[in-house]
Design a protein around this motif. Structure first.
Motif, PDB file in Angstrom:
ATOM      1  N   UNK A 307       0.810  -1.221   0.000  1.00 18.31           N
ATOM      2  CA  UNK A 307       0.000   0.000   0.000  1.00 18.31           C
ATOM      3  C   UNK A 307       0.843   1.272   0.000  1.00 18.31           C
ATOM      4  N   UNK A 308       1.924   1.269   0.764  1.00 21.00           N
ATOM      5  CA  UNK A 308       2.736   2.480   0.858  1.00 21.00           C
ATOM      6  C   UNK A 308       3.401   2.858  -0.462  1.00 21.00           C
ATOM      7  N   UNK A 309       3.564   1.864  -1.364  1.00 17.35           N
ATOM      8  CA  UNK A 309       4.269   2.139  -2.610  1.00 17.35           C
ATOM      9  C   UNK A 309       3.453   3.002  -3.564  1.00 17.35           C
ATOM     10  N   UNK A 310       2.175   3.182  -3.289  1.00 15.35           N
ATOM     11  CA  UNK A 310       1.353   4.067  -4.119  1.00 15.35           C
ATOM     12  C   UNK A 310       1.741   5.529  -3.927  1.00 15.35           C
ATOM     13  N   UNK A 311       2.487   5.812  -2.886  1.00 17.27           N
ATOM     14  CA  UNK A 311       2.834   7.198  -2.580  1.00 17.27           C
ATOM     15  C   UNK A 311       4.342   7.467  -2.710  1.00 17.27           C
ATOM     16  N   UNK A 312       5.061   6.514  -3.302  1.00 14.43           N
ATOM     17  CA  UNK A 312       6.505   6.654  -3.448  1.00 14.43           C
ATOM     18  C   UNK A 312       6.843   6.832  -4.927  1.00 14.43           C
TER      19      UNK A 312
END
Length: 363
Positions: A307-312
């Motif tokens: 999930x966090x990779x959507x903002x990286x």
């Protein structure tokens, strides 16, 4: 007149663009979210990353100071380990053409021995008779407990089948004496394997074990054999796709979309999740140089680790090295400072399970 023609051209261009947008919206289920995201997606990358290698070529090619080529092909994932002589042993598998449903358990095994330069210096092939005909790598030995032999090919290239030293073959030992040996095997033997002999119901089984640099076959009818583990010291490489040497330096999103995925093993049906595809630009320190390459990855919005990779984006990925190691990559690398090469598997990109080798032209 010219002004009318220009207006017609403008309207034509407007209609074409409108049609493209409508078709895009229809393709996206009228949501339009992915269409507009992809339409305005910036696919430019900094100049310093443009020459990073695409590893999945399935051919021999030169890139900078490196030669990359297919090395070994296997029906299933190749396994690798380093022997006590500091030689790399690679196990590849070939399906049995006589078996209608030939899986990993009844595939023939091809052993290749590799020196530090990446040269195959010896080979050995095991053609299986059936699923019971199993060889295991135990230390520097290839052992077949059920068929009663081992060989020393890993140590000295000798493929001759050698017999185990029999122990208690006539089953004359007392329970106390058998228990004493079982305890010794359990505590001191680095490798052992329990087998069953269904043709002799008076026996509870037997154990092949290694002790004091010798291989033994212990016949037993003592019920406490069930108290120790089924085996110890069988070498088995798990698929390893999180090599700590691989460092991400840039992340580029290439496309947004969605995909139907299963509701899980305990549920029926599927559900739709958002996805995006990305290229990771990575580096691996290699001797006195650095291998620079890119690899692709698809991310799913419903997977907690992703999930966090959507903002990286971009070079911010360099702050997330530990999270990067937890990703399920498409490639698995073998990197060892004692060898003058790097190996990698093509993952799901390569249906032939090709093992590639990267060597330096400076060698």
């Amino acid at each position: 007149m010219n002004e009318n023609l220009n207006n017609k051209k403008r309207r034509k261009i407007f209609y074409i663009l409108g049609a493209i947008i409508i078709l895009g919206l229809l393709a996206e289920g009228l949501s339009g979210e992915f269409f507009f995201k992809n339409l305005f997606l910036d696919k430019k990358i900094p100049e310093k990353y443009k020459n990073y290698l695409d590893l999945n070529k399935n051919k021999t090619y030169t890139a900078g100071d490196y030669v990359i080529k297919p090395f070994i092909k296997s029906e299933f994932y190749t396994e690798k380990f380093v022997s006590s002589k500091n030689e790399l042993i690679i196990l590849s598998l070939t399906k049995n053409p006589k078996e209608e449903y030939s899986g990993r358990d009844n595939a023939s095994i091809n052993y290749q021995k590799i020196d530090r330069t990446g040269t195959i210096i010896s080979t050995y092939k095991k053609v299986k008779i059936n699923q019971v005909d199993q060889e295991f790598v135990m230390g520097d030995y290839i052992v077949n407990p059920r068929f009663g032999y081992y060989n020393t090919w890993i140590l000295d290239n000798d493929t001759i089948k050698k017999s185990f030293i029999p122990v208690n073959k006539d089953l004359s030992w007392s329970n106390e004496k058998q228990e004493e040996l079982l305890d010794k095997i359990n505590e001191k033997s680095p490798y052992y394997y329990k087998t069953n002999d269904y043709e002799r119901p008076e026996r509870f089984g037997s154990i092949v074990y290694f002790l004091n640099n010798k291989w033994y076959y212990f016949y037993t009818n003592f019920e406490k054999i069930s108290m120790i583990k089924d085996h110890k010291g069988i070498w088995k490489e798990e698929y390893n796709n999180n090599s700590p040497e691989v460092l991400p330096v840039y992340m580029q999103i290439t496309e947004y979309g969605s995909e139907d995925v299963s509701n899980g093993s305990m549920a029926v049906g599927t559900h739709n999740v958002k996805t995006f595809d990305a290229n990771f630009y990575c580096q691996i320190p290699f001797k006195t140089d650095t291998l620079k390459f890119k690899m692709a990855k698809t991310f799913f919005d419903d997977y907690d680790l992703e999930k966090k990779w959507w903002h990286i984006k971009g070079e911010d990925v360099q702050k997330y090295k530990k999270d990067f190691q937890k990703l399920n990559w498409e490639y698995s690398f073998f990197i060892n400072k004692d060898f003058d090469f790097i190996l990698f598997n093509g993952g799901s990109y390569d249906a032939e399970n090709t093992l590639y080798i990267i060597t330096s032209k400076k060698q």
